[in-house]
Design a protein around this motif. Structure first.
Motif, mmCIF file in Angstrom:
data_model
loop_
_atom_site.group_PDB
_atom_site.id
_atom_site.type_symbol
_atom_site.label_atom_id
_atom_site.label_comp_id
_atom_site.label_asym_id
_atom_site.label_seq_id
_atom_site.Cartn_x
_atom_site.Cartn_y
_atom_site.Cartn_z
ATOM 1 N N GLU A 1 -76.062 52.105 63.171
ATOM 2 C CA GLU A 1 -75.372 52.165 61.941
ATOM 3 C C GLU A 1 -74.257 53.175 61.951
ATOM 4 O O GLU A 1 -73.121 52.961 61.310
ATOM 5 N N ILE B 1 -65.735 51.282 62.392
ATOM 6 C CA ILE B 1 -64.888 50.577 61.385
ATOM 7 C C ILE B 1 -63.756 51.594 60.778
ATOM 8 O O ILE B 1 -62.945 51.080 60.489
ATOM 9 N N ARG C 1 -71.669 52.055 64.256
ATOM 10 C CA ARG C 1 -70.811 51.178 63.466
ATOM 11 C C ARG C 1 -69.605 51.414 62.279
ATOM 12 O O ARG C 1 -68.501 51.299 62.360
ATOM 13 N N ASN D 1 -69.022 43.634 61.540
ATOM 14 C CA ASN D 1 -70.157 43.389 60.777
ATOM 15 C C ASN D 1 -71.050 42.387 60.938
ATOM 16 O O ASN D 1 -72.209 42.554 60.249
ATOM 17 N N LYS D 2 -70.677 41.592 61.637
ATOM 18 C CA LYS D 2 -71.710 40.451 62.310
ATOM 19 C C LYS D 2 -72.773 40.938 63.278
ATOM 20 O O LYS D 2 -73.659 40.159 63.633
ATOM 21 N N ILE E 1 -63.015 44.064 61.410
ATOM 22 C CA ILE E 1 -64.024 44.473 60.891
ATOM 23 C C ILE E 1 -65.119 43.622 60.535
ATOM 24 O O ILE E 1 -66.432 43.862 60.676
ATOM 25 N N ASP E 2 -64.720 42.312 59.900
ATOM 26 C CA ASP E 2 -65.676 41.263 59.698
ATOM 27 C C ASP E 2 -66.700 40.928 60.881
ATOM 28 O O ASP E 2 -67.793 40.729 60.814
#
Length: 149
Positions: free
Chosen positions: A96, A103, A99, A18-19, A14-15
């Motif tokens: 968005e 996630i 994404r 988010n990048k 997830i991190d």
């Protein structure tokens, strides 16, 4: 190998997601970042029981007898690995929204092996929960590395 079932492994993916930014470019391949995220949702939908694929019997035999050992035994997917036609993305997707959806589907794995709704992979055949986890991890890691995160 990390696991999507663990808090740490799940958060790692997830991190990395988010990048990503709408302008993030791939280091190989033809997909844009929004196409890649949409592409990654497809296999997650299979394992979560939201998408049911039928494989050509000849291709399924090839996958179960020859390809499976190579893919499952490899530490990571190779660049420019072939893609199942059902997962090819050529359109544009809302960055968005895609994404967020990706996630949310990754987060489902935190619930544990019970989120896996099939024990038959359309190409590789019967799979354990651990094998599904391993395959999903490798697939997500492959595409996140493709986009440099």
């Amino acid at each position: 190998m990390e696991s999507l079932f663990t808090t740490e492994g799940n958060q790692n993916i997830i991190d990395r997601i988010n990048k990503l930014h709408p302008t993030t470019l791939s280091q190989w391949g033809k997909m844009t970042v929004d196409q890649m995220m949409s592409h990654c949702i497809g296999p997650l939908d299979v394992v979560l029981g939201n998408l049911h694929l039928k494989m050509n019997p000849i291709m399924a035999f090839f996958g179960r007898t020859i390809v499976r050992k190579k893919v499952m035994g490899a530490a990571q997917f190779k660049k420019d690995s072939p893609t199942a036609p059902a997962f090819i993305r050529t359109g544009s997707y809302d960055f968005e929204a895609t994404r967020v959806e990706l996630i949310e589907k990754v987060k489902k794995f935190r619930e544990g092996p019970q989120v896996i709704k099939t024990d038959i992979h359309p190409f590789f055949g019967p799979m354990t929960h651990e094998e599904w986890d391993n395959l999903q991890w490798k697939h997500l890691d492959h595409h996140l590395r493709q986009f440099g995160v």
